[in-house]
Design an enzyme around this catalytic site. Structure first.
Site, PDB file in Angstrom:
ATOM      1  N   GLU A   1      -4.140 -59.039  13.974  1.00 25.67           N
ATOM      2  CA  GLU A   1      -4.419 -59.967  15.077  1.00 25.67           C
ATOM      3  C   GLU A   1      -3.140 -60.489  15.728  1.00 25.67           C
ATOM      4  OE1 GLU A   1      -7.392 -60.527  16.159  1.00 25.67           O
ATOM      5  OE2 GLU A   1      -8.671 -59.850  14.525  1.00 25.67           O
TER       6      GLU A   1
ATOM      7  N   GLY B   1      -0.717 -51.516  19.550  1.00 26.49           N
ATOM      8  CA  GLY B   1      -1.039 -52.486  18.519  1.00 26.49           C
ATOM      9  C   GLY B   1      -0.935 -53.898  19.068  1.00 26.49           C
TER      10      GLY B   1
ATOM     11  N   ARG C   1       3.107 -71.227 -20.224  1.00 29.07           N
ATOM     12  CA  ARG C   1       4.179 -70.330 -20.639  1.00 29.07           C
ATOM     13  C   ARG C   1       5.378 -71.112 -21.173  1.00 29.07           C
ATOM     14  NH1 ARG C   1       5.509 -65.123 -22.237  1.00 29.07           N
ATOM     15  NH2 ARG C   1       7.426 -64.391 -21.225  1.00 29.07           N
TER      16      ARG C   1
ATOM     17  N   THR D   1       1.334 -59.667  15.141  1.00 31.12           N
ATOM     18  CA  THR D   1       2.371 -59.867  14.132  1.00 31.12           C
ATOM     19  C   THR D   1       3.027 -61.238  14.288  1.00 31.12           C
ATOM     20  OG1 THR D   1       4.103 -58.954  15.539  1.00 31.12           O
ATOM     21  CG2 THR D   1       2.879 -57.385  14.158  1.00 31.12           C
ATOM     22  N   SER D   2       3.817 -61.612  13.286  1.00 32.63           N
ATOM     23  CA  SER D   2       4.555 -62.875  13.391  1.00 32.63           C
ATOM     24  C   SER D   2       5.474 -62.879  14.604  1.00 32.63           C
ATOM     25  CB  SER D   2       5.372 -63.101  12.108  1.00 32.63           C
ATOM     26  OG  SER D   2       4.514 -63.360  11.004  1.00 32.63           O
TER      27      SER D   2
ATOM     28  N   ARG E   1      -7.507 -65.878  15.090  1.00 33.54           N
ATOM     29  CA  ARG E   1      -6.199 -66.183  14.510  1.00 33.54           C
ATOM     30  C   ARG E   1      -6.219 -67.468  13.702  1.00 33.54           C
ATOM     31  NH1 ARG E   1      -3.196 -64.175  20.045  1.00 33.54           N
ATOM     32  NH2 ARG E   1      -2.874 -62.013  19.357  1.00 33.54           N
TER      33      ARG E   1
ATOM     34  N   GLN F   1      13.575 -77.043 -13.847  1.00 35.08           N
ATOM     35  CA  GLN F   1      13.608 -77.509 -12.465  1.00 35.08           C
ATOM     36  C   GLN F   1      13.414 -76.380 -11.453  1.00 35.08           C
ATOM     37  OE1 GLN F   1      17.312 -79.128 -10.422  1.00 35.08           O
ATOM     38  NE2 GLN F   1      16.217 -81.057 -10.810  1.00 35.08           N
TER      39      GLN F   1
ATOM     40  N   GLU G   1      -5.082 -48.965  18.978  1.00 34.23           N
ATOM     41  CA  GLU G   1      -4.956 -47.517  19.161  1.00 34.23           C
ATOM     42  C   GLU G   1      -3.658 -47.038  18.528  1.00 34.23           C
ATOM     43  OE1 GLU G   1      -7.411 -47.492  23.413  1.00 34.23           O
ATOM     44  OE2 GLU G   1      -5.400 -46.632  23.324  1.00 34.23           O
TER      45      GLU G   1
ATOM     46  N   TRP H   1      -7.022 -47.923  12.869  1.00 33.10           N
ATOM     47  CA  TRP H   1      -7.031 -49.113  12.023  1.00 33.10           C
ATOM     48  C   TRP H   1      -8.235 -50.005  12.298  1.00 33.10           C
ATOM     49  CZ3 TRP H   1      -4.211 -48.957   7.882  1.00 33.10           C
ATOM     50  CH2 TRP H   1      -3.005 -48.248   7.896  1.00 33.10           C
TER      51      TRP H   1
END
Length: 388
Positions: free
Chosen positions: A373, A136, A273, A375-376, A248, A284, A132, A161
């Site tokens: 689903e 969240g 490239r 956040t971190s 998740r 490296q 909503e 969302w």
């Protein structure tokens, strides 16, 4: 190509061959077109996947699906599809997220009524409505109400969302039947798109994963019969959390499909490239960056598959351990995807920043995995609260 340290059945090999070819031949070539379209879901790709049995592979056989109900196989498939394109891959399998709470809470009659139409060559498209405008990460704080009336409930409130909103034929909607009880006052409801009093907002413009169009949903005395309630009153949050544990881990696999796509693209580019008279992979700084990408992908992939195995073990594994493992899998997979897509852009340099190559799109797509689903930050909170 992704690998698994566990042996696979002939059926698993068959479906992986199928989705690998579909991702390469059908999804990857249209990824840029779908991204540029911005707010148009590729229903033609969904239909093509349905004809091959990809959209319903996770639905139980008893309802007409493919019968791959284990989370482990779902992760293998999701990783391959999102290697083709993150947004399209997630869109193609979005019915699995709708099915999970029905499988957890539904009656035999509800499962037959709402799951069977998701199978076959012309399946319904679905949506799951939780988020909503003011809710969240804290799902228990939703304020959309479901008030009991004669014969059912009326829903009032707003969702935001919501993936596939407006496009979807079927909806699982979470609402408060008892506003005084936070999570224990949440119930789940099944609604068809034509429900009176349910309206949809305009498509929301997004940073990435544009194949899945999101809209707001507005409820104004939207009537749901009692037969449309999933489980008992107050069981909705339980169904939601079970869905989140599964989704998740599957989203972790999706994120790693994106990470692998970025890694393989950057690796091929670095081998071709030339700068300062040599292939850039011989420098490296570039070689070490590619090594970090490969190492992080392998580590996160093992974590996702381990979490999937734990979920499939069911009651053999403690629920706290399952929740922590799911959170760890999503956390590390999503952050790996973000790192690898950044690293791919960095490896391509100015061309990576250009729309001539897909890595800039994948970087935008990957960001969602660190947000949706949970956040971190929420994943770290869940892990800390479920430490053994």
């Amino acid at each position: 190509m992704s690998y698994t340290p566990w042996p696979l059945s002939d059926e698993q090999h068959d479906i992986l061959d199928l989705v690998r070819g579909f991702a390469h031949d059908t999804i990857r070539p249209v990824g840029r077109r779908v991204d540029e379209a911005d707010t148009e879901s590729p229903v033609d790709i969904f239909a093509a996947a349905a004809r091959l049995g990809i959209t319903d592979f996770m639905i139980p056989e008893e309802f007409g699906g493919g019968g791959f109900t284990d989370v482990f196989t779902q992760c293998l498939v999701q990783e391959q599809l999102c290697f083709g394109d993150p947004g399209i891959g997630n869109f193609v399998c979005s019915n699995g997220f709708f099915a999970d709470p029905i499988l957890a809470l539904g009656t035999p009659e509800q499962k037959e009524e709402w799951l069977r139409p998701l199978t076959g060559a012309d399946p319904k498209i679905t949506a799951l409505a939780t988020t909503e405008p003011g809710s969240g990460s804290d799902s228990a704080s939703i304020i959309t109400r479901a008030d009991a009336v004669d014969g059912g409930y009326v829903l009032n409130g707003q969702k935001a969302w919501i993936s596939n909103a407006g496009l979807a034929d079927f909806y699982v909607v979470f609402a408060k039947t008892d506003s005084s009880r936070r999570s224990r006052g949440i119930s789940a409801f099944l609604l068809p798109r034509e429900t009176g009093g349910m309206e949809f907002g305009a498509p929301m413009k997004k940073m990435g994963q544009r194949a899945i169009v999101c809209r707001e949903i507005f409820f104004s005395d939207a009537f749901v019969p009692t037969s449309g309630r999933l489980g008992e009153e107050g069981q909705g949050f339980y169904g939601l959390m079970r869905t989140f544990d599964i989704s998740r881990v599957v989203l972790g696999a999706a994120a790693l499909g994106t990470a692998r796509a970025a890694f393989e693209y950057a690796l091929d580019y670095a081998r071709e490239r030339t700068q300062f008279g040599t292939k850039i992979i011989d420098h490296q700084a570039v070689a070490f960056r590619l090594a970090d990408m490969s190492s992080r992908i392998d580590a996160a992939w093992l974590q996702v598959l381990n979490a999937a195995r734990m979920l499939d073990a069911g009651d053999v594994v403690d629920r706290q351990r399952m929740t922590a493992a799911a959170a760890m899998a999503k956390l590390n997979a999503s952050e790996t995807a973000m790192f690898c897509t950044w690293a791919a852009v960095q490896t391509l340099g100015g061309w990576g920043y250009s729309r001539e190559h897909p890595v800039e799109q994948w970087m935008r797509d990957a960001k969602l995995e660190e947000i949706e689903e949970g956040t971190s930050d929420i994943m770290r909170l869940l892990i800390s609260r479920n430490l053994g």
